[in-house]
Scaffold this active site. Structure first.
Site, PDB file in Angstrom:
ATOM      1  N   ASP A  27       0.883  -1.148   0.000  1.00 39.21           N
ATOM      2  CA  ASP A  27       0.000   0.000   0.000  1.00 39.21           C
ATOM      3  C   ASP A  27       0.940   1.223   0.000  1.00 39.21           C
ATOM      4  OD1 ASP A  27      -2.197   1.782   0.792  1.00 39.21           O
ATOM      5  OD2 ASP A  27      -1.298   1.689   2.786  1.00 39.21           O
ATOM      6  N   ASP A  29       0.167   5.200   0.834  1.00 39.61           N
ATOM      7  CA  ASP A  29       0.110   6.189   1.906  1.00 39.61           C
ATOM      8  C   ASP A  29       0.077   5.493   3.272  1.00 39.61           C
ATOM      9  OD1 ASP A  29      -0.071   9.224   1.934  1.00 39.61           O
ATOM     10  OD2 ASP A  29      -1.515   8.662   3.484  1.00 39.61           O
TER      11      ASP A  29
HETATM   12  N1  PLP Z   1      -7.499   8.425  -1.745  1.00 39.98           N
HETATM   13  C1  PLP Z   1      -7.072   9.671  -1.465  1.00 39.98           C
HETATM   14  C2  PLP Z   1      -7.769  10.827  -2.089  1.00 39.98           C
HETATM   15  C3  PLP Z   1      -5.993   9.870  -0.600  1.00 39.98           C
HETATM   16  O1  PLP Z   1      -5.580  11.117  -0.329  1.00 39.98           O
HETATM   17  C4  PLP Z   1      -5.364   8.743  -0.022  1.00 39.98           C
HETATM   18  C5  PLP Z   1      -4.246   8.884   0.894  1.00 39.98           C
HETATM   19  O2  PLP Z   1      -3.657   9.935   1.059  1.00 39.98           O
HETATM   20  C6  PLP Z   1      -5.833   7.468  -0.349  1.00 39.98           C
HETATM   21  C7  PLP Z   1      -6.902   7.353  -1.209  1.00 39.98           C
HETATM   22  C8  PLP Z   1      -5.262   6.221   0.243  1.00 39.98           C
HETATM   23  O3  PLP Z   1      -4.136   5.808  -0.454  1.00 39.98           O
HETATM   24  P1  PLP Z   1      -3.431   4.419  -0.086  1.00 39.98           P
HETATM   25  O4  PLP Z   1      -4.327   3.320  -0.555  1.00 39.98           O
HETATM   26  O5  PLP Z   1      -2.127   4.495  -0.836  1.00 39.98           O
HETATM   27  O6  PLP Z   1      -3.234   4.428   1.383  1.00 39.98           O
HETATM   28 CA    CA Z   2      -2.654   3.341   3.219  1.00 41.82          CA
END
Ligand code: PLP
Ligand code: CA
Length: 304
Positions: A27, A29
């Site tokens: 993943d 973020d």
């Molecule tokens: N969608 C948006 C708009 C976001 O800002 C984020 C995280 O900052 C995510 C989804 C989640 O991303 P990930 O699946 O990489 O944690």
């Molecule tokens: Ca995440």
């Protein structure tokens, strides 16, 4: 401690696990970076895995950028070995779903950022043009006649008119209803949060009386995209690493992968313990097999 899974691992246990797996799904973020800042040591971990011949892919529910932009971000933050083929975002997978699974004929009405629209165009999916009509309302605006799908993702320019149009298109039972992801919210600094795609999708679900098909994690579809683009992916040899139990651990579990929670993001050990103690057995799918403080804990495994 009597909890199923949830095993906090370190040193030699991490080394053994990394040796046993040949396919790593990260993943983004909360695992690889926080917004524009890389997690300390993450770039070194990713580059080392790749140099050691491991397959590495990224599965992000962030639908706001095309893969091209992620490429630049990876390289800007020091992940120099990452290539376009390793990036699976909910926007890219939504485009693949529309193109290859439902083979959509007609236009797609998109609620989402410009990046989502660009990713769809990249895969040849026609989207309804955003008309710039400041006077338009749901009483007087034009509706496109050939909308065959509504796709909802994170949209920082959401308007009442867009919600209303989406709800009107969905009156047609032949018009598909898709959501890039169902994330409820995302953390910002200073205790603020960003409402996620799931909160917008919920509004349209209520207005339309329909349920959206979710493309992103925890749905299995992103893993199907990965499996079809890499040969011989064996779920038993995969490790899914994430920071949110409700998306990442459930995704891994839905796809038959071992899961690892890293504590640099949203979910903490107590949350995992809560789910493992739950009477509702479906909650046990949200419990990680392994837990680390940070993926930087992988680093000693690369030293001999
Ligand atoms: N969608 C948006 C708009 C976001 O800002 C984020 C995280 O900052 C995510 C989804 C989640 O991303 P990930 O699946 O990489 O944690
Ligand atoms: Ca995440």
């Amino acid at each position: 401690f009597g909890f199923k899974g949830c095993q906090k691992i370190r040193g030699p246990q991490i080394r053994n696990l990394l040796e046993a797996k040949n396919f790593f799904l990260f993943d983004c973020d909360g695992v690889i970076w926080h917004g524009e800042k890389a997690i300390t040591g993450a770039a070194k971990v990713v580059n080392s895995l790749i140099r050691n011949g491991k397959n590495v892919v990224f599965v992000t529910n962030n639908c706001t950028r095309p893969r091209e932009n992620y490429m630049h971000k990876f390289s800007r933050l020091g992940f120099h070995e990452v290539m376009l083929e390793q990036i699976f975002s909910s926007s890219y997978c939504s485009a693949l779903y529309l193109r290859d699974v439902v083979k959509v004929r007609g236009q797609v009405f998109v609620i989402g950022c410009e990046g989502l629209r660009r990713e769809l165009q990249e895969e040849g999916i026609p989207c309804v043009e955003e008309a710039d009509e400041p006077e338009a309302t749901i009483y007087n605006c034009a509706l496109a006649p050939d909308v065959k799908a509504v796709l909802v993702g994170h949209d920082d320019k959401l308007t009442f008119l867009k919600l209303a149009k989406a709800s009107c298109y969905l009156r047609d039972p032949e018009c598909l209803f898709l959501a890039t992801d169902n994330d409820p919210w995302h953390p910002l600094s200073g205790g603020r949060i960003l409402p996620g795609s799931g909160s917008l999708t919920a509004a349209i679900e209520v207005a339309s009386g329909r349920k959206a098909t979710v493309i992103g994690k925890p749905s299995r579809f992103m893993f199907e995209c990965i499996s079809s683009q890499f040969s011989g992916v064996d779920p038993a040899q995969c490790l899914m690493v994430g920071d949110r139990l409700e998306t990442d651990m459930l995704f891994g579990s839905n796809c038959g992968l071992d899961t690892m929670l890293t504590l640099t993001g949203i979910s903490q050990m107590e949350d995992a313990h809560e789910y493992s103690k739950s009477e509702l057995s479906t909650n046990h799918s949200l419990v990680p097999d392994y837990v680390v403080d940070t993926i930087a804990d992988f680093l000693p495994a690369f030293e001999d």
